[in-house]
Enzyme design. Structure first.
Site, short mmCIF file in Angstrom:
data_model
loop_
_atom_site.label_atom_id
_atom_site.label_comp_id
_atom_site.label_asym_id
_atom_site.label_seq_id
_atom_site.Cartn_x
_atom_site.Cartn_y
_atom_site.Cartn_z
N LYS A 91 -30.58 12.71 16.47
CA LYS A 91 -30.59 12.99 14.90
C LYS A 91 -31.83 13.51 14.47
O LYS A 91 -31.88 14.60 13.75
CB LYS A 91 -30.43 11.57 14.23
CG LYS A 91 -30.59 11.72 12.61
CD LYS A 91 -30.53 10.75 11.82
CE LYS A 91 -31.89 9.95 11.69
NZ LYS A 91 -32.62 10.66 10.45
N ASN A 92 -32.95 12.95 15.10
CA ASN A 92 -34.26 13.49 14.53
C ASN A 92 -34.71 14.93 15.20
O ASN A 92 -35.54 15.44 14.67
CB ASN A 92 -35.43 12.41 14.96
CG ASN A 92 -35.34 11.14 14.19
OD1 ASN A 92 -34.61 11.35 13.09
ND2 ASN A 92 -35.87 10.10 14.68
N CYS B 204 -34.92 6.91 3.48
CA CYS B 204 -35.11 5.33 3.55
C CYS B 204 -36.44 4.78 2.94
O CYS B 204 -37.34 5.58 2.81
CB CYS B 204 -35.31 4.80 5.11
SG CYS B 204 -33.72 5.14 6.11
N ARG C 121 -44.39 8.74 2.94
CA ARG C 121 -44.33 9.49 4.04
C ARG C 121 -44.38 11.08 3.13
O ARG C 121 -43.46 11.81 2.74
CB ARG C 121 -42.80 9.68 4.77
CG ARG C 121 -42.65 8.45 5.57
CD ARG C 121 -41.50 8.48 6.45
NE ARG C 121 -40.25 8.39 5.71
CZ ARG C 121 -39.23 8.32 6.37
NH1 ARG C 121 -38.99 8.46 7.76
NH2 ARG C 121 -38.12 7.90 5.68
N ARG D 47 -26.06 6.82 8.64
CA ARG D 47 -26.98 8.02 8.64
C ARG D 47 -27.64 8.56 10.15
O ARG D 47 -28.20 9.57 10.29
CB ARG D 47 -28.12 7.90 7.67
CG ARG D 47 -27.77 7.73 6.14
CD ARG D 47 -29.02 7.53 5.38
NE ARG D 47 -30.15 8.57 5.80
CZ ARG D 47 -31.32 8.15 6.18
NH1 ARG D 47 -31.84 6.98 6.18
NH2 ARG D 47 -32.03 9.29 6.53
#
Length: 420
Positions: A22-23, A116, A121, A399
């Site tokens: 995913k990342n 999230c 961030r 997700r």
């Protein structure tokens, strides 16, 4: 809102094929905006986040479609450079279209991201770098508006990130690939997902030196061309399923993955008593007794990844002894602790440190997922508890974990999705 009903007590064992990361997939999808050509991307996981980013890119006029685990995008005709709040609010990675749009078209308007709730961030490092490359930046009504200097192209520069930032590094190397001149970036993130993006950019014709190191030098080119590329395996999904073996005296074989991506996690697994064996594209974890307590400090790559902290904490909850877990990346990533304690864990928080005293077993309980990785720690804990647990707000796990129910069932977990 969907929930999981899980009935333990399960010995987690079997074989599971790991999906694409995913990342890694999210920045690679954003990178498909860069070439004036067609790009084919394989091994893309089917997730809410990847689906959202594909919708976002399609909304800009790009001809993009997903066939199985392959995404085909033709970005020759882009109608607008706008990323609306309605889509961006659901995940932070949407901000990555900013670098691609600004680099190729010289302008972009992107909503500030959501995602999230695991702490701050900020995107300030992204914006500072773009300003150093000559862009004018303003934030108005929750949108970042960016415009390249006269001539429509960013200008190469020397820039040092104030902090290591994965998304910032990814955003800036995309923009710098089409900038005028050479960009030298210091204090870059070195995560495998950053390396994967840089490798795809090189396949598109970008000129990047220092891939996988803290110093990257990007010589801007006039244009990029399409390519065919495959997303790397998801190291966090791999580690999550292997952790289930440690918690349940189980035996898990993960395939379509790479031990090279997971060294710090595998070392901790071995320290906890697991037998780890690996091949070119597989990892197996076998556990024959109770885990041993270990100490963990999350760090930027190549240190222990913050995205595996919750899953390792769940293992530590059942360990013999007391473990200390220090979270150095996000200031609010212990939200799963009260939920694990509801299941009988013995965890005490002191600032950025969690002191975990091992217990004999988890107890079934109704719990609530608080973020993507925490949701998997609760799933694994419920699989090991003796009885029925309900896990609420599982949209988090959707997700980031492809085909999660089928994969867990293949490992022996008695899991059912309850539609909300």
């Amino acid at each position: 809102m969907d929930k999981f009903k899980i009935i333990g007590k399960t010995r987690i064992a079997g074989e599971v094929a790991i999906s694409g990361s995913k990342n890694a997939a999210l920045p690679l999808l954003a990178g498909m905006l860069l070439p004036n050509d067609e790009t084919v991307l394989h091994n893309v996981p089917t997730l809410k986040d990847t689906d959202t980013l594909i919708k976002l890119i399609a909304g800009m006029g790009v001809a993009i479609k997903k066939e199985g685990n392959t995404v085909i995008a033709d970005a020759r005709h882009v109608a607008n450079y706008y990323a609306p709040y309605e889509l961006v609010r659901t995940m932070r990675a949407s901000i990555l279209v900013l670098g691609a749009l600004l680099g190729r078209f010289g302008e972009a308007e992107v909503s500030l991201p959501g995602g999230c709730s695991i702490g701050s961030r900020p995107v300030d490092q992204h914006l500072k770098a773009f300003e150093a490359m000559g862009a004018s930046i303003s934030v108005e009504n929750g949108y970042v508006k960016a415009k390249a200097p006269a001539g429509g192209r960013l200008i190469g520069c020397d820039f040092t990130f104030d902090m290591v930032t994965v998304g910032g590094t990814e955003n800036v190397i995309m923009a710098a690939s089409l900038a005028r001149g050479t960009t030298r970036l210091e204090n870059c993130a070195c995560e495998p997902e950053v390396v994967d993006l840089a490798n795809m950019l090189v396949a598109m014709g970008a000129k990047i030196d220092g891939i996988g190191t803290p110093t990257m030098i990007i010589e801007g080119v006039e244009s990029l061309h399409g390519c065919e590329y495959s997303v790397i395996a998801d190291r966090i999904e791999t580690g999550s399923y292997l952790a289930g073996a440690l918690m349940s005296e189980g035996d898990v074989l993960t395939t379509n993955t790479s031990a090279e991506l997971l060294h710090p996690v595998l070392k901790k697994f071995e320290a906890m008593g697991a037998t780890i064996t690996t091949g070119d594209d597989w990892i197996r974890a076998v556990m024959t007794g109770r885990p041993k307590a270990v100490d963990i400090r999350t760090q930027v790559h190549p240190g222990f990844p913050t995205d595996m902290q919750a899953q390792l904490m769940a293992v530590c909850c059942l360990a013999d002894g007391t473990s200390t877990i220090i979270e150095n990346i996000f200031e609010n990533r212990f939200m799963h602790v009260p939920e694990l304690n509801r299941m009988g864990a013995n965890i005490r928080i002191d600032g950025h440190t969690a002191i975990v005293t091992g217990v004999d077993s988890f107890m079934p309980a109704p719990v609530m997922a608080t973020d993507l990785r925490a949701s998997m720690s609760l799933v694994m804990a419920a699989a090991c508890a003796d009885g029925e647990s309900i896990i609420d707000r599982i949209y988090h796990i959707d997700r980031g974990y492809d085909n999660v129910e089928s994969k867990l069932k293949s490992l022996g977990v008695n899991i059912e999705r309850i539609k909300g």
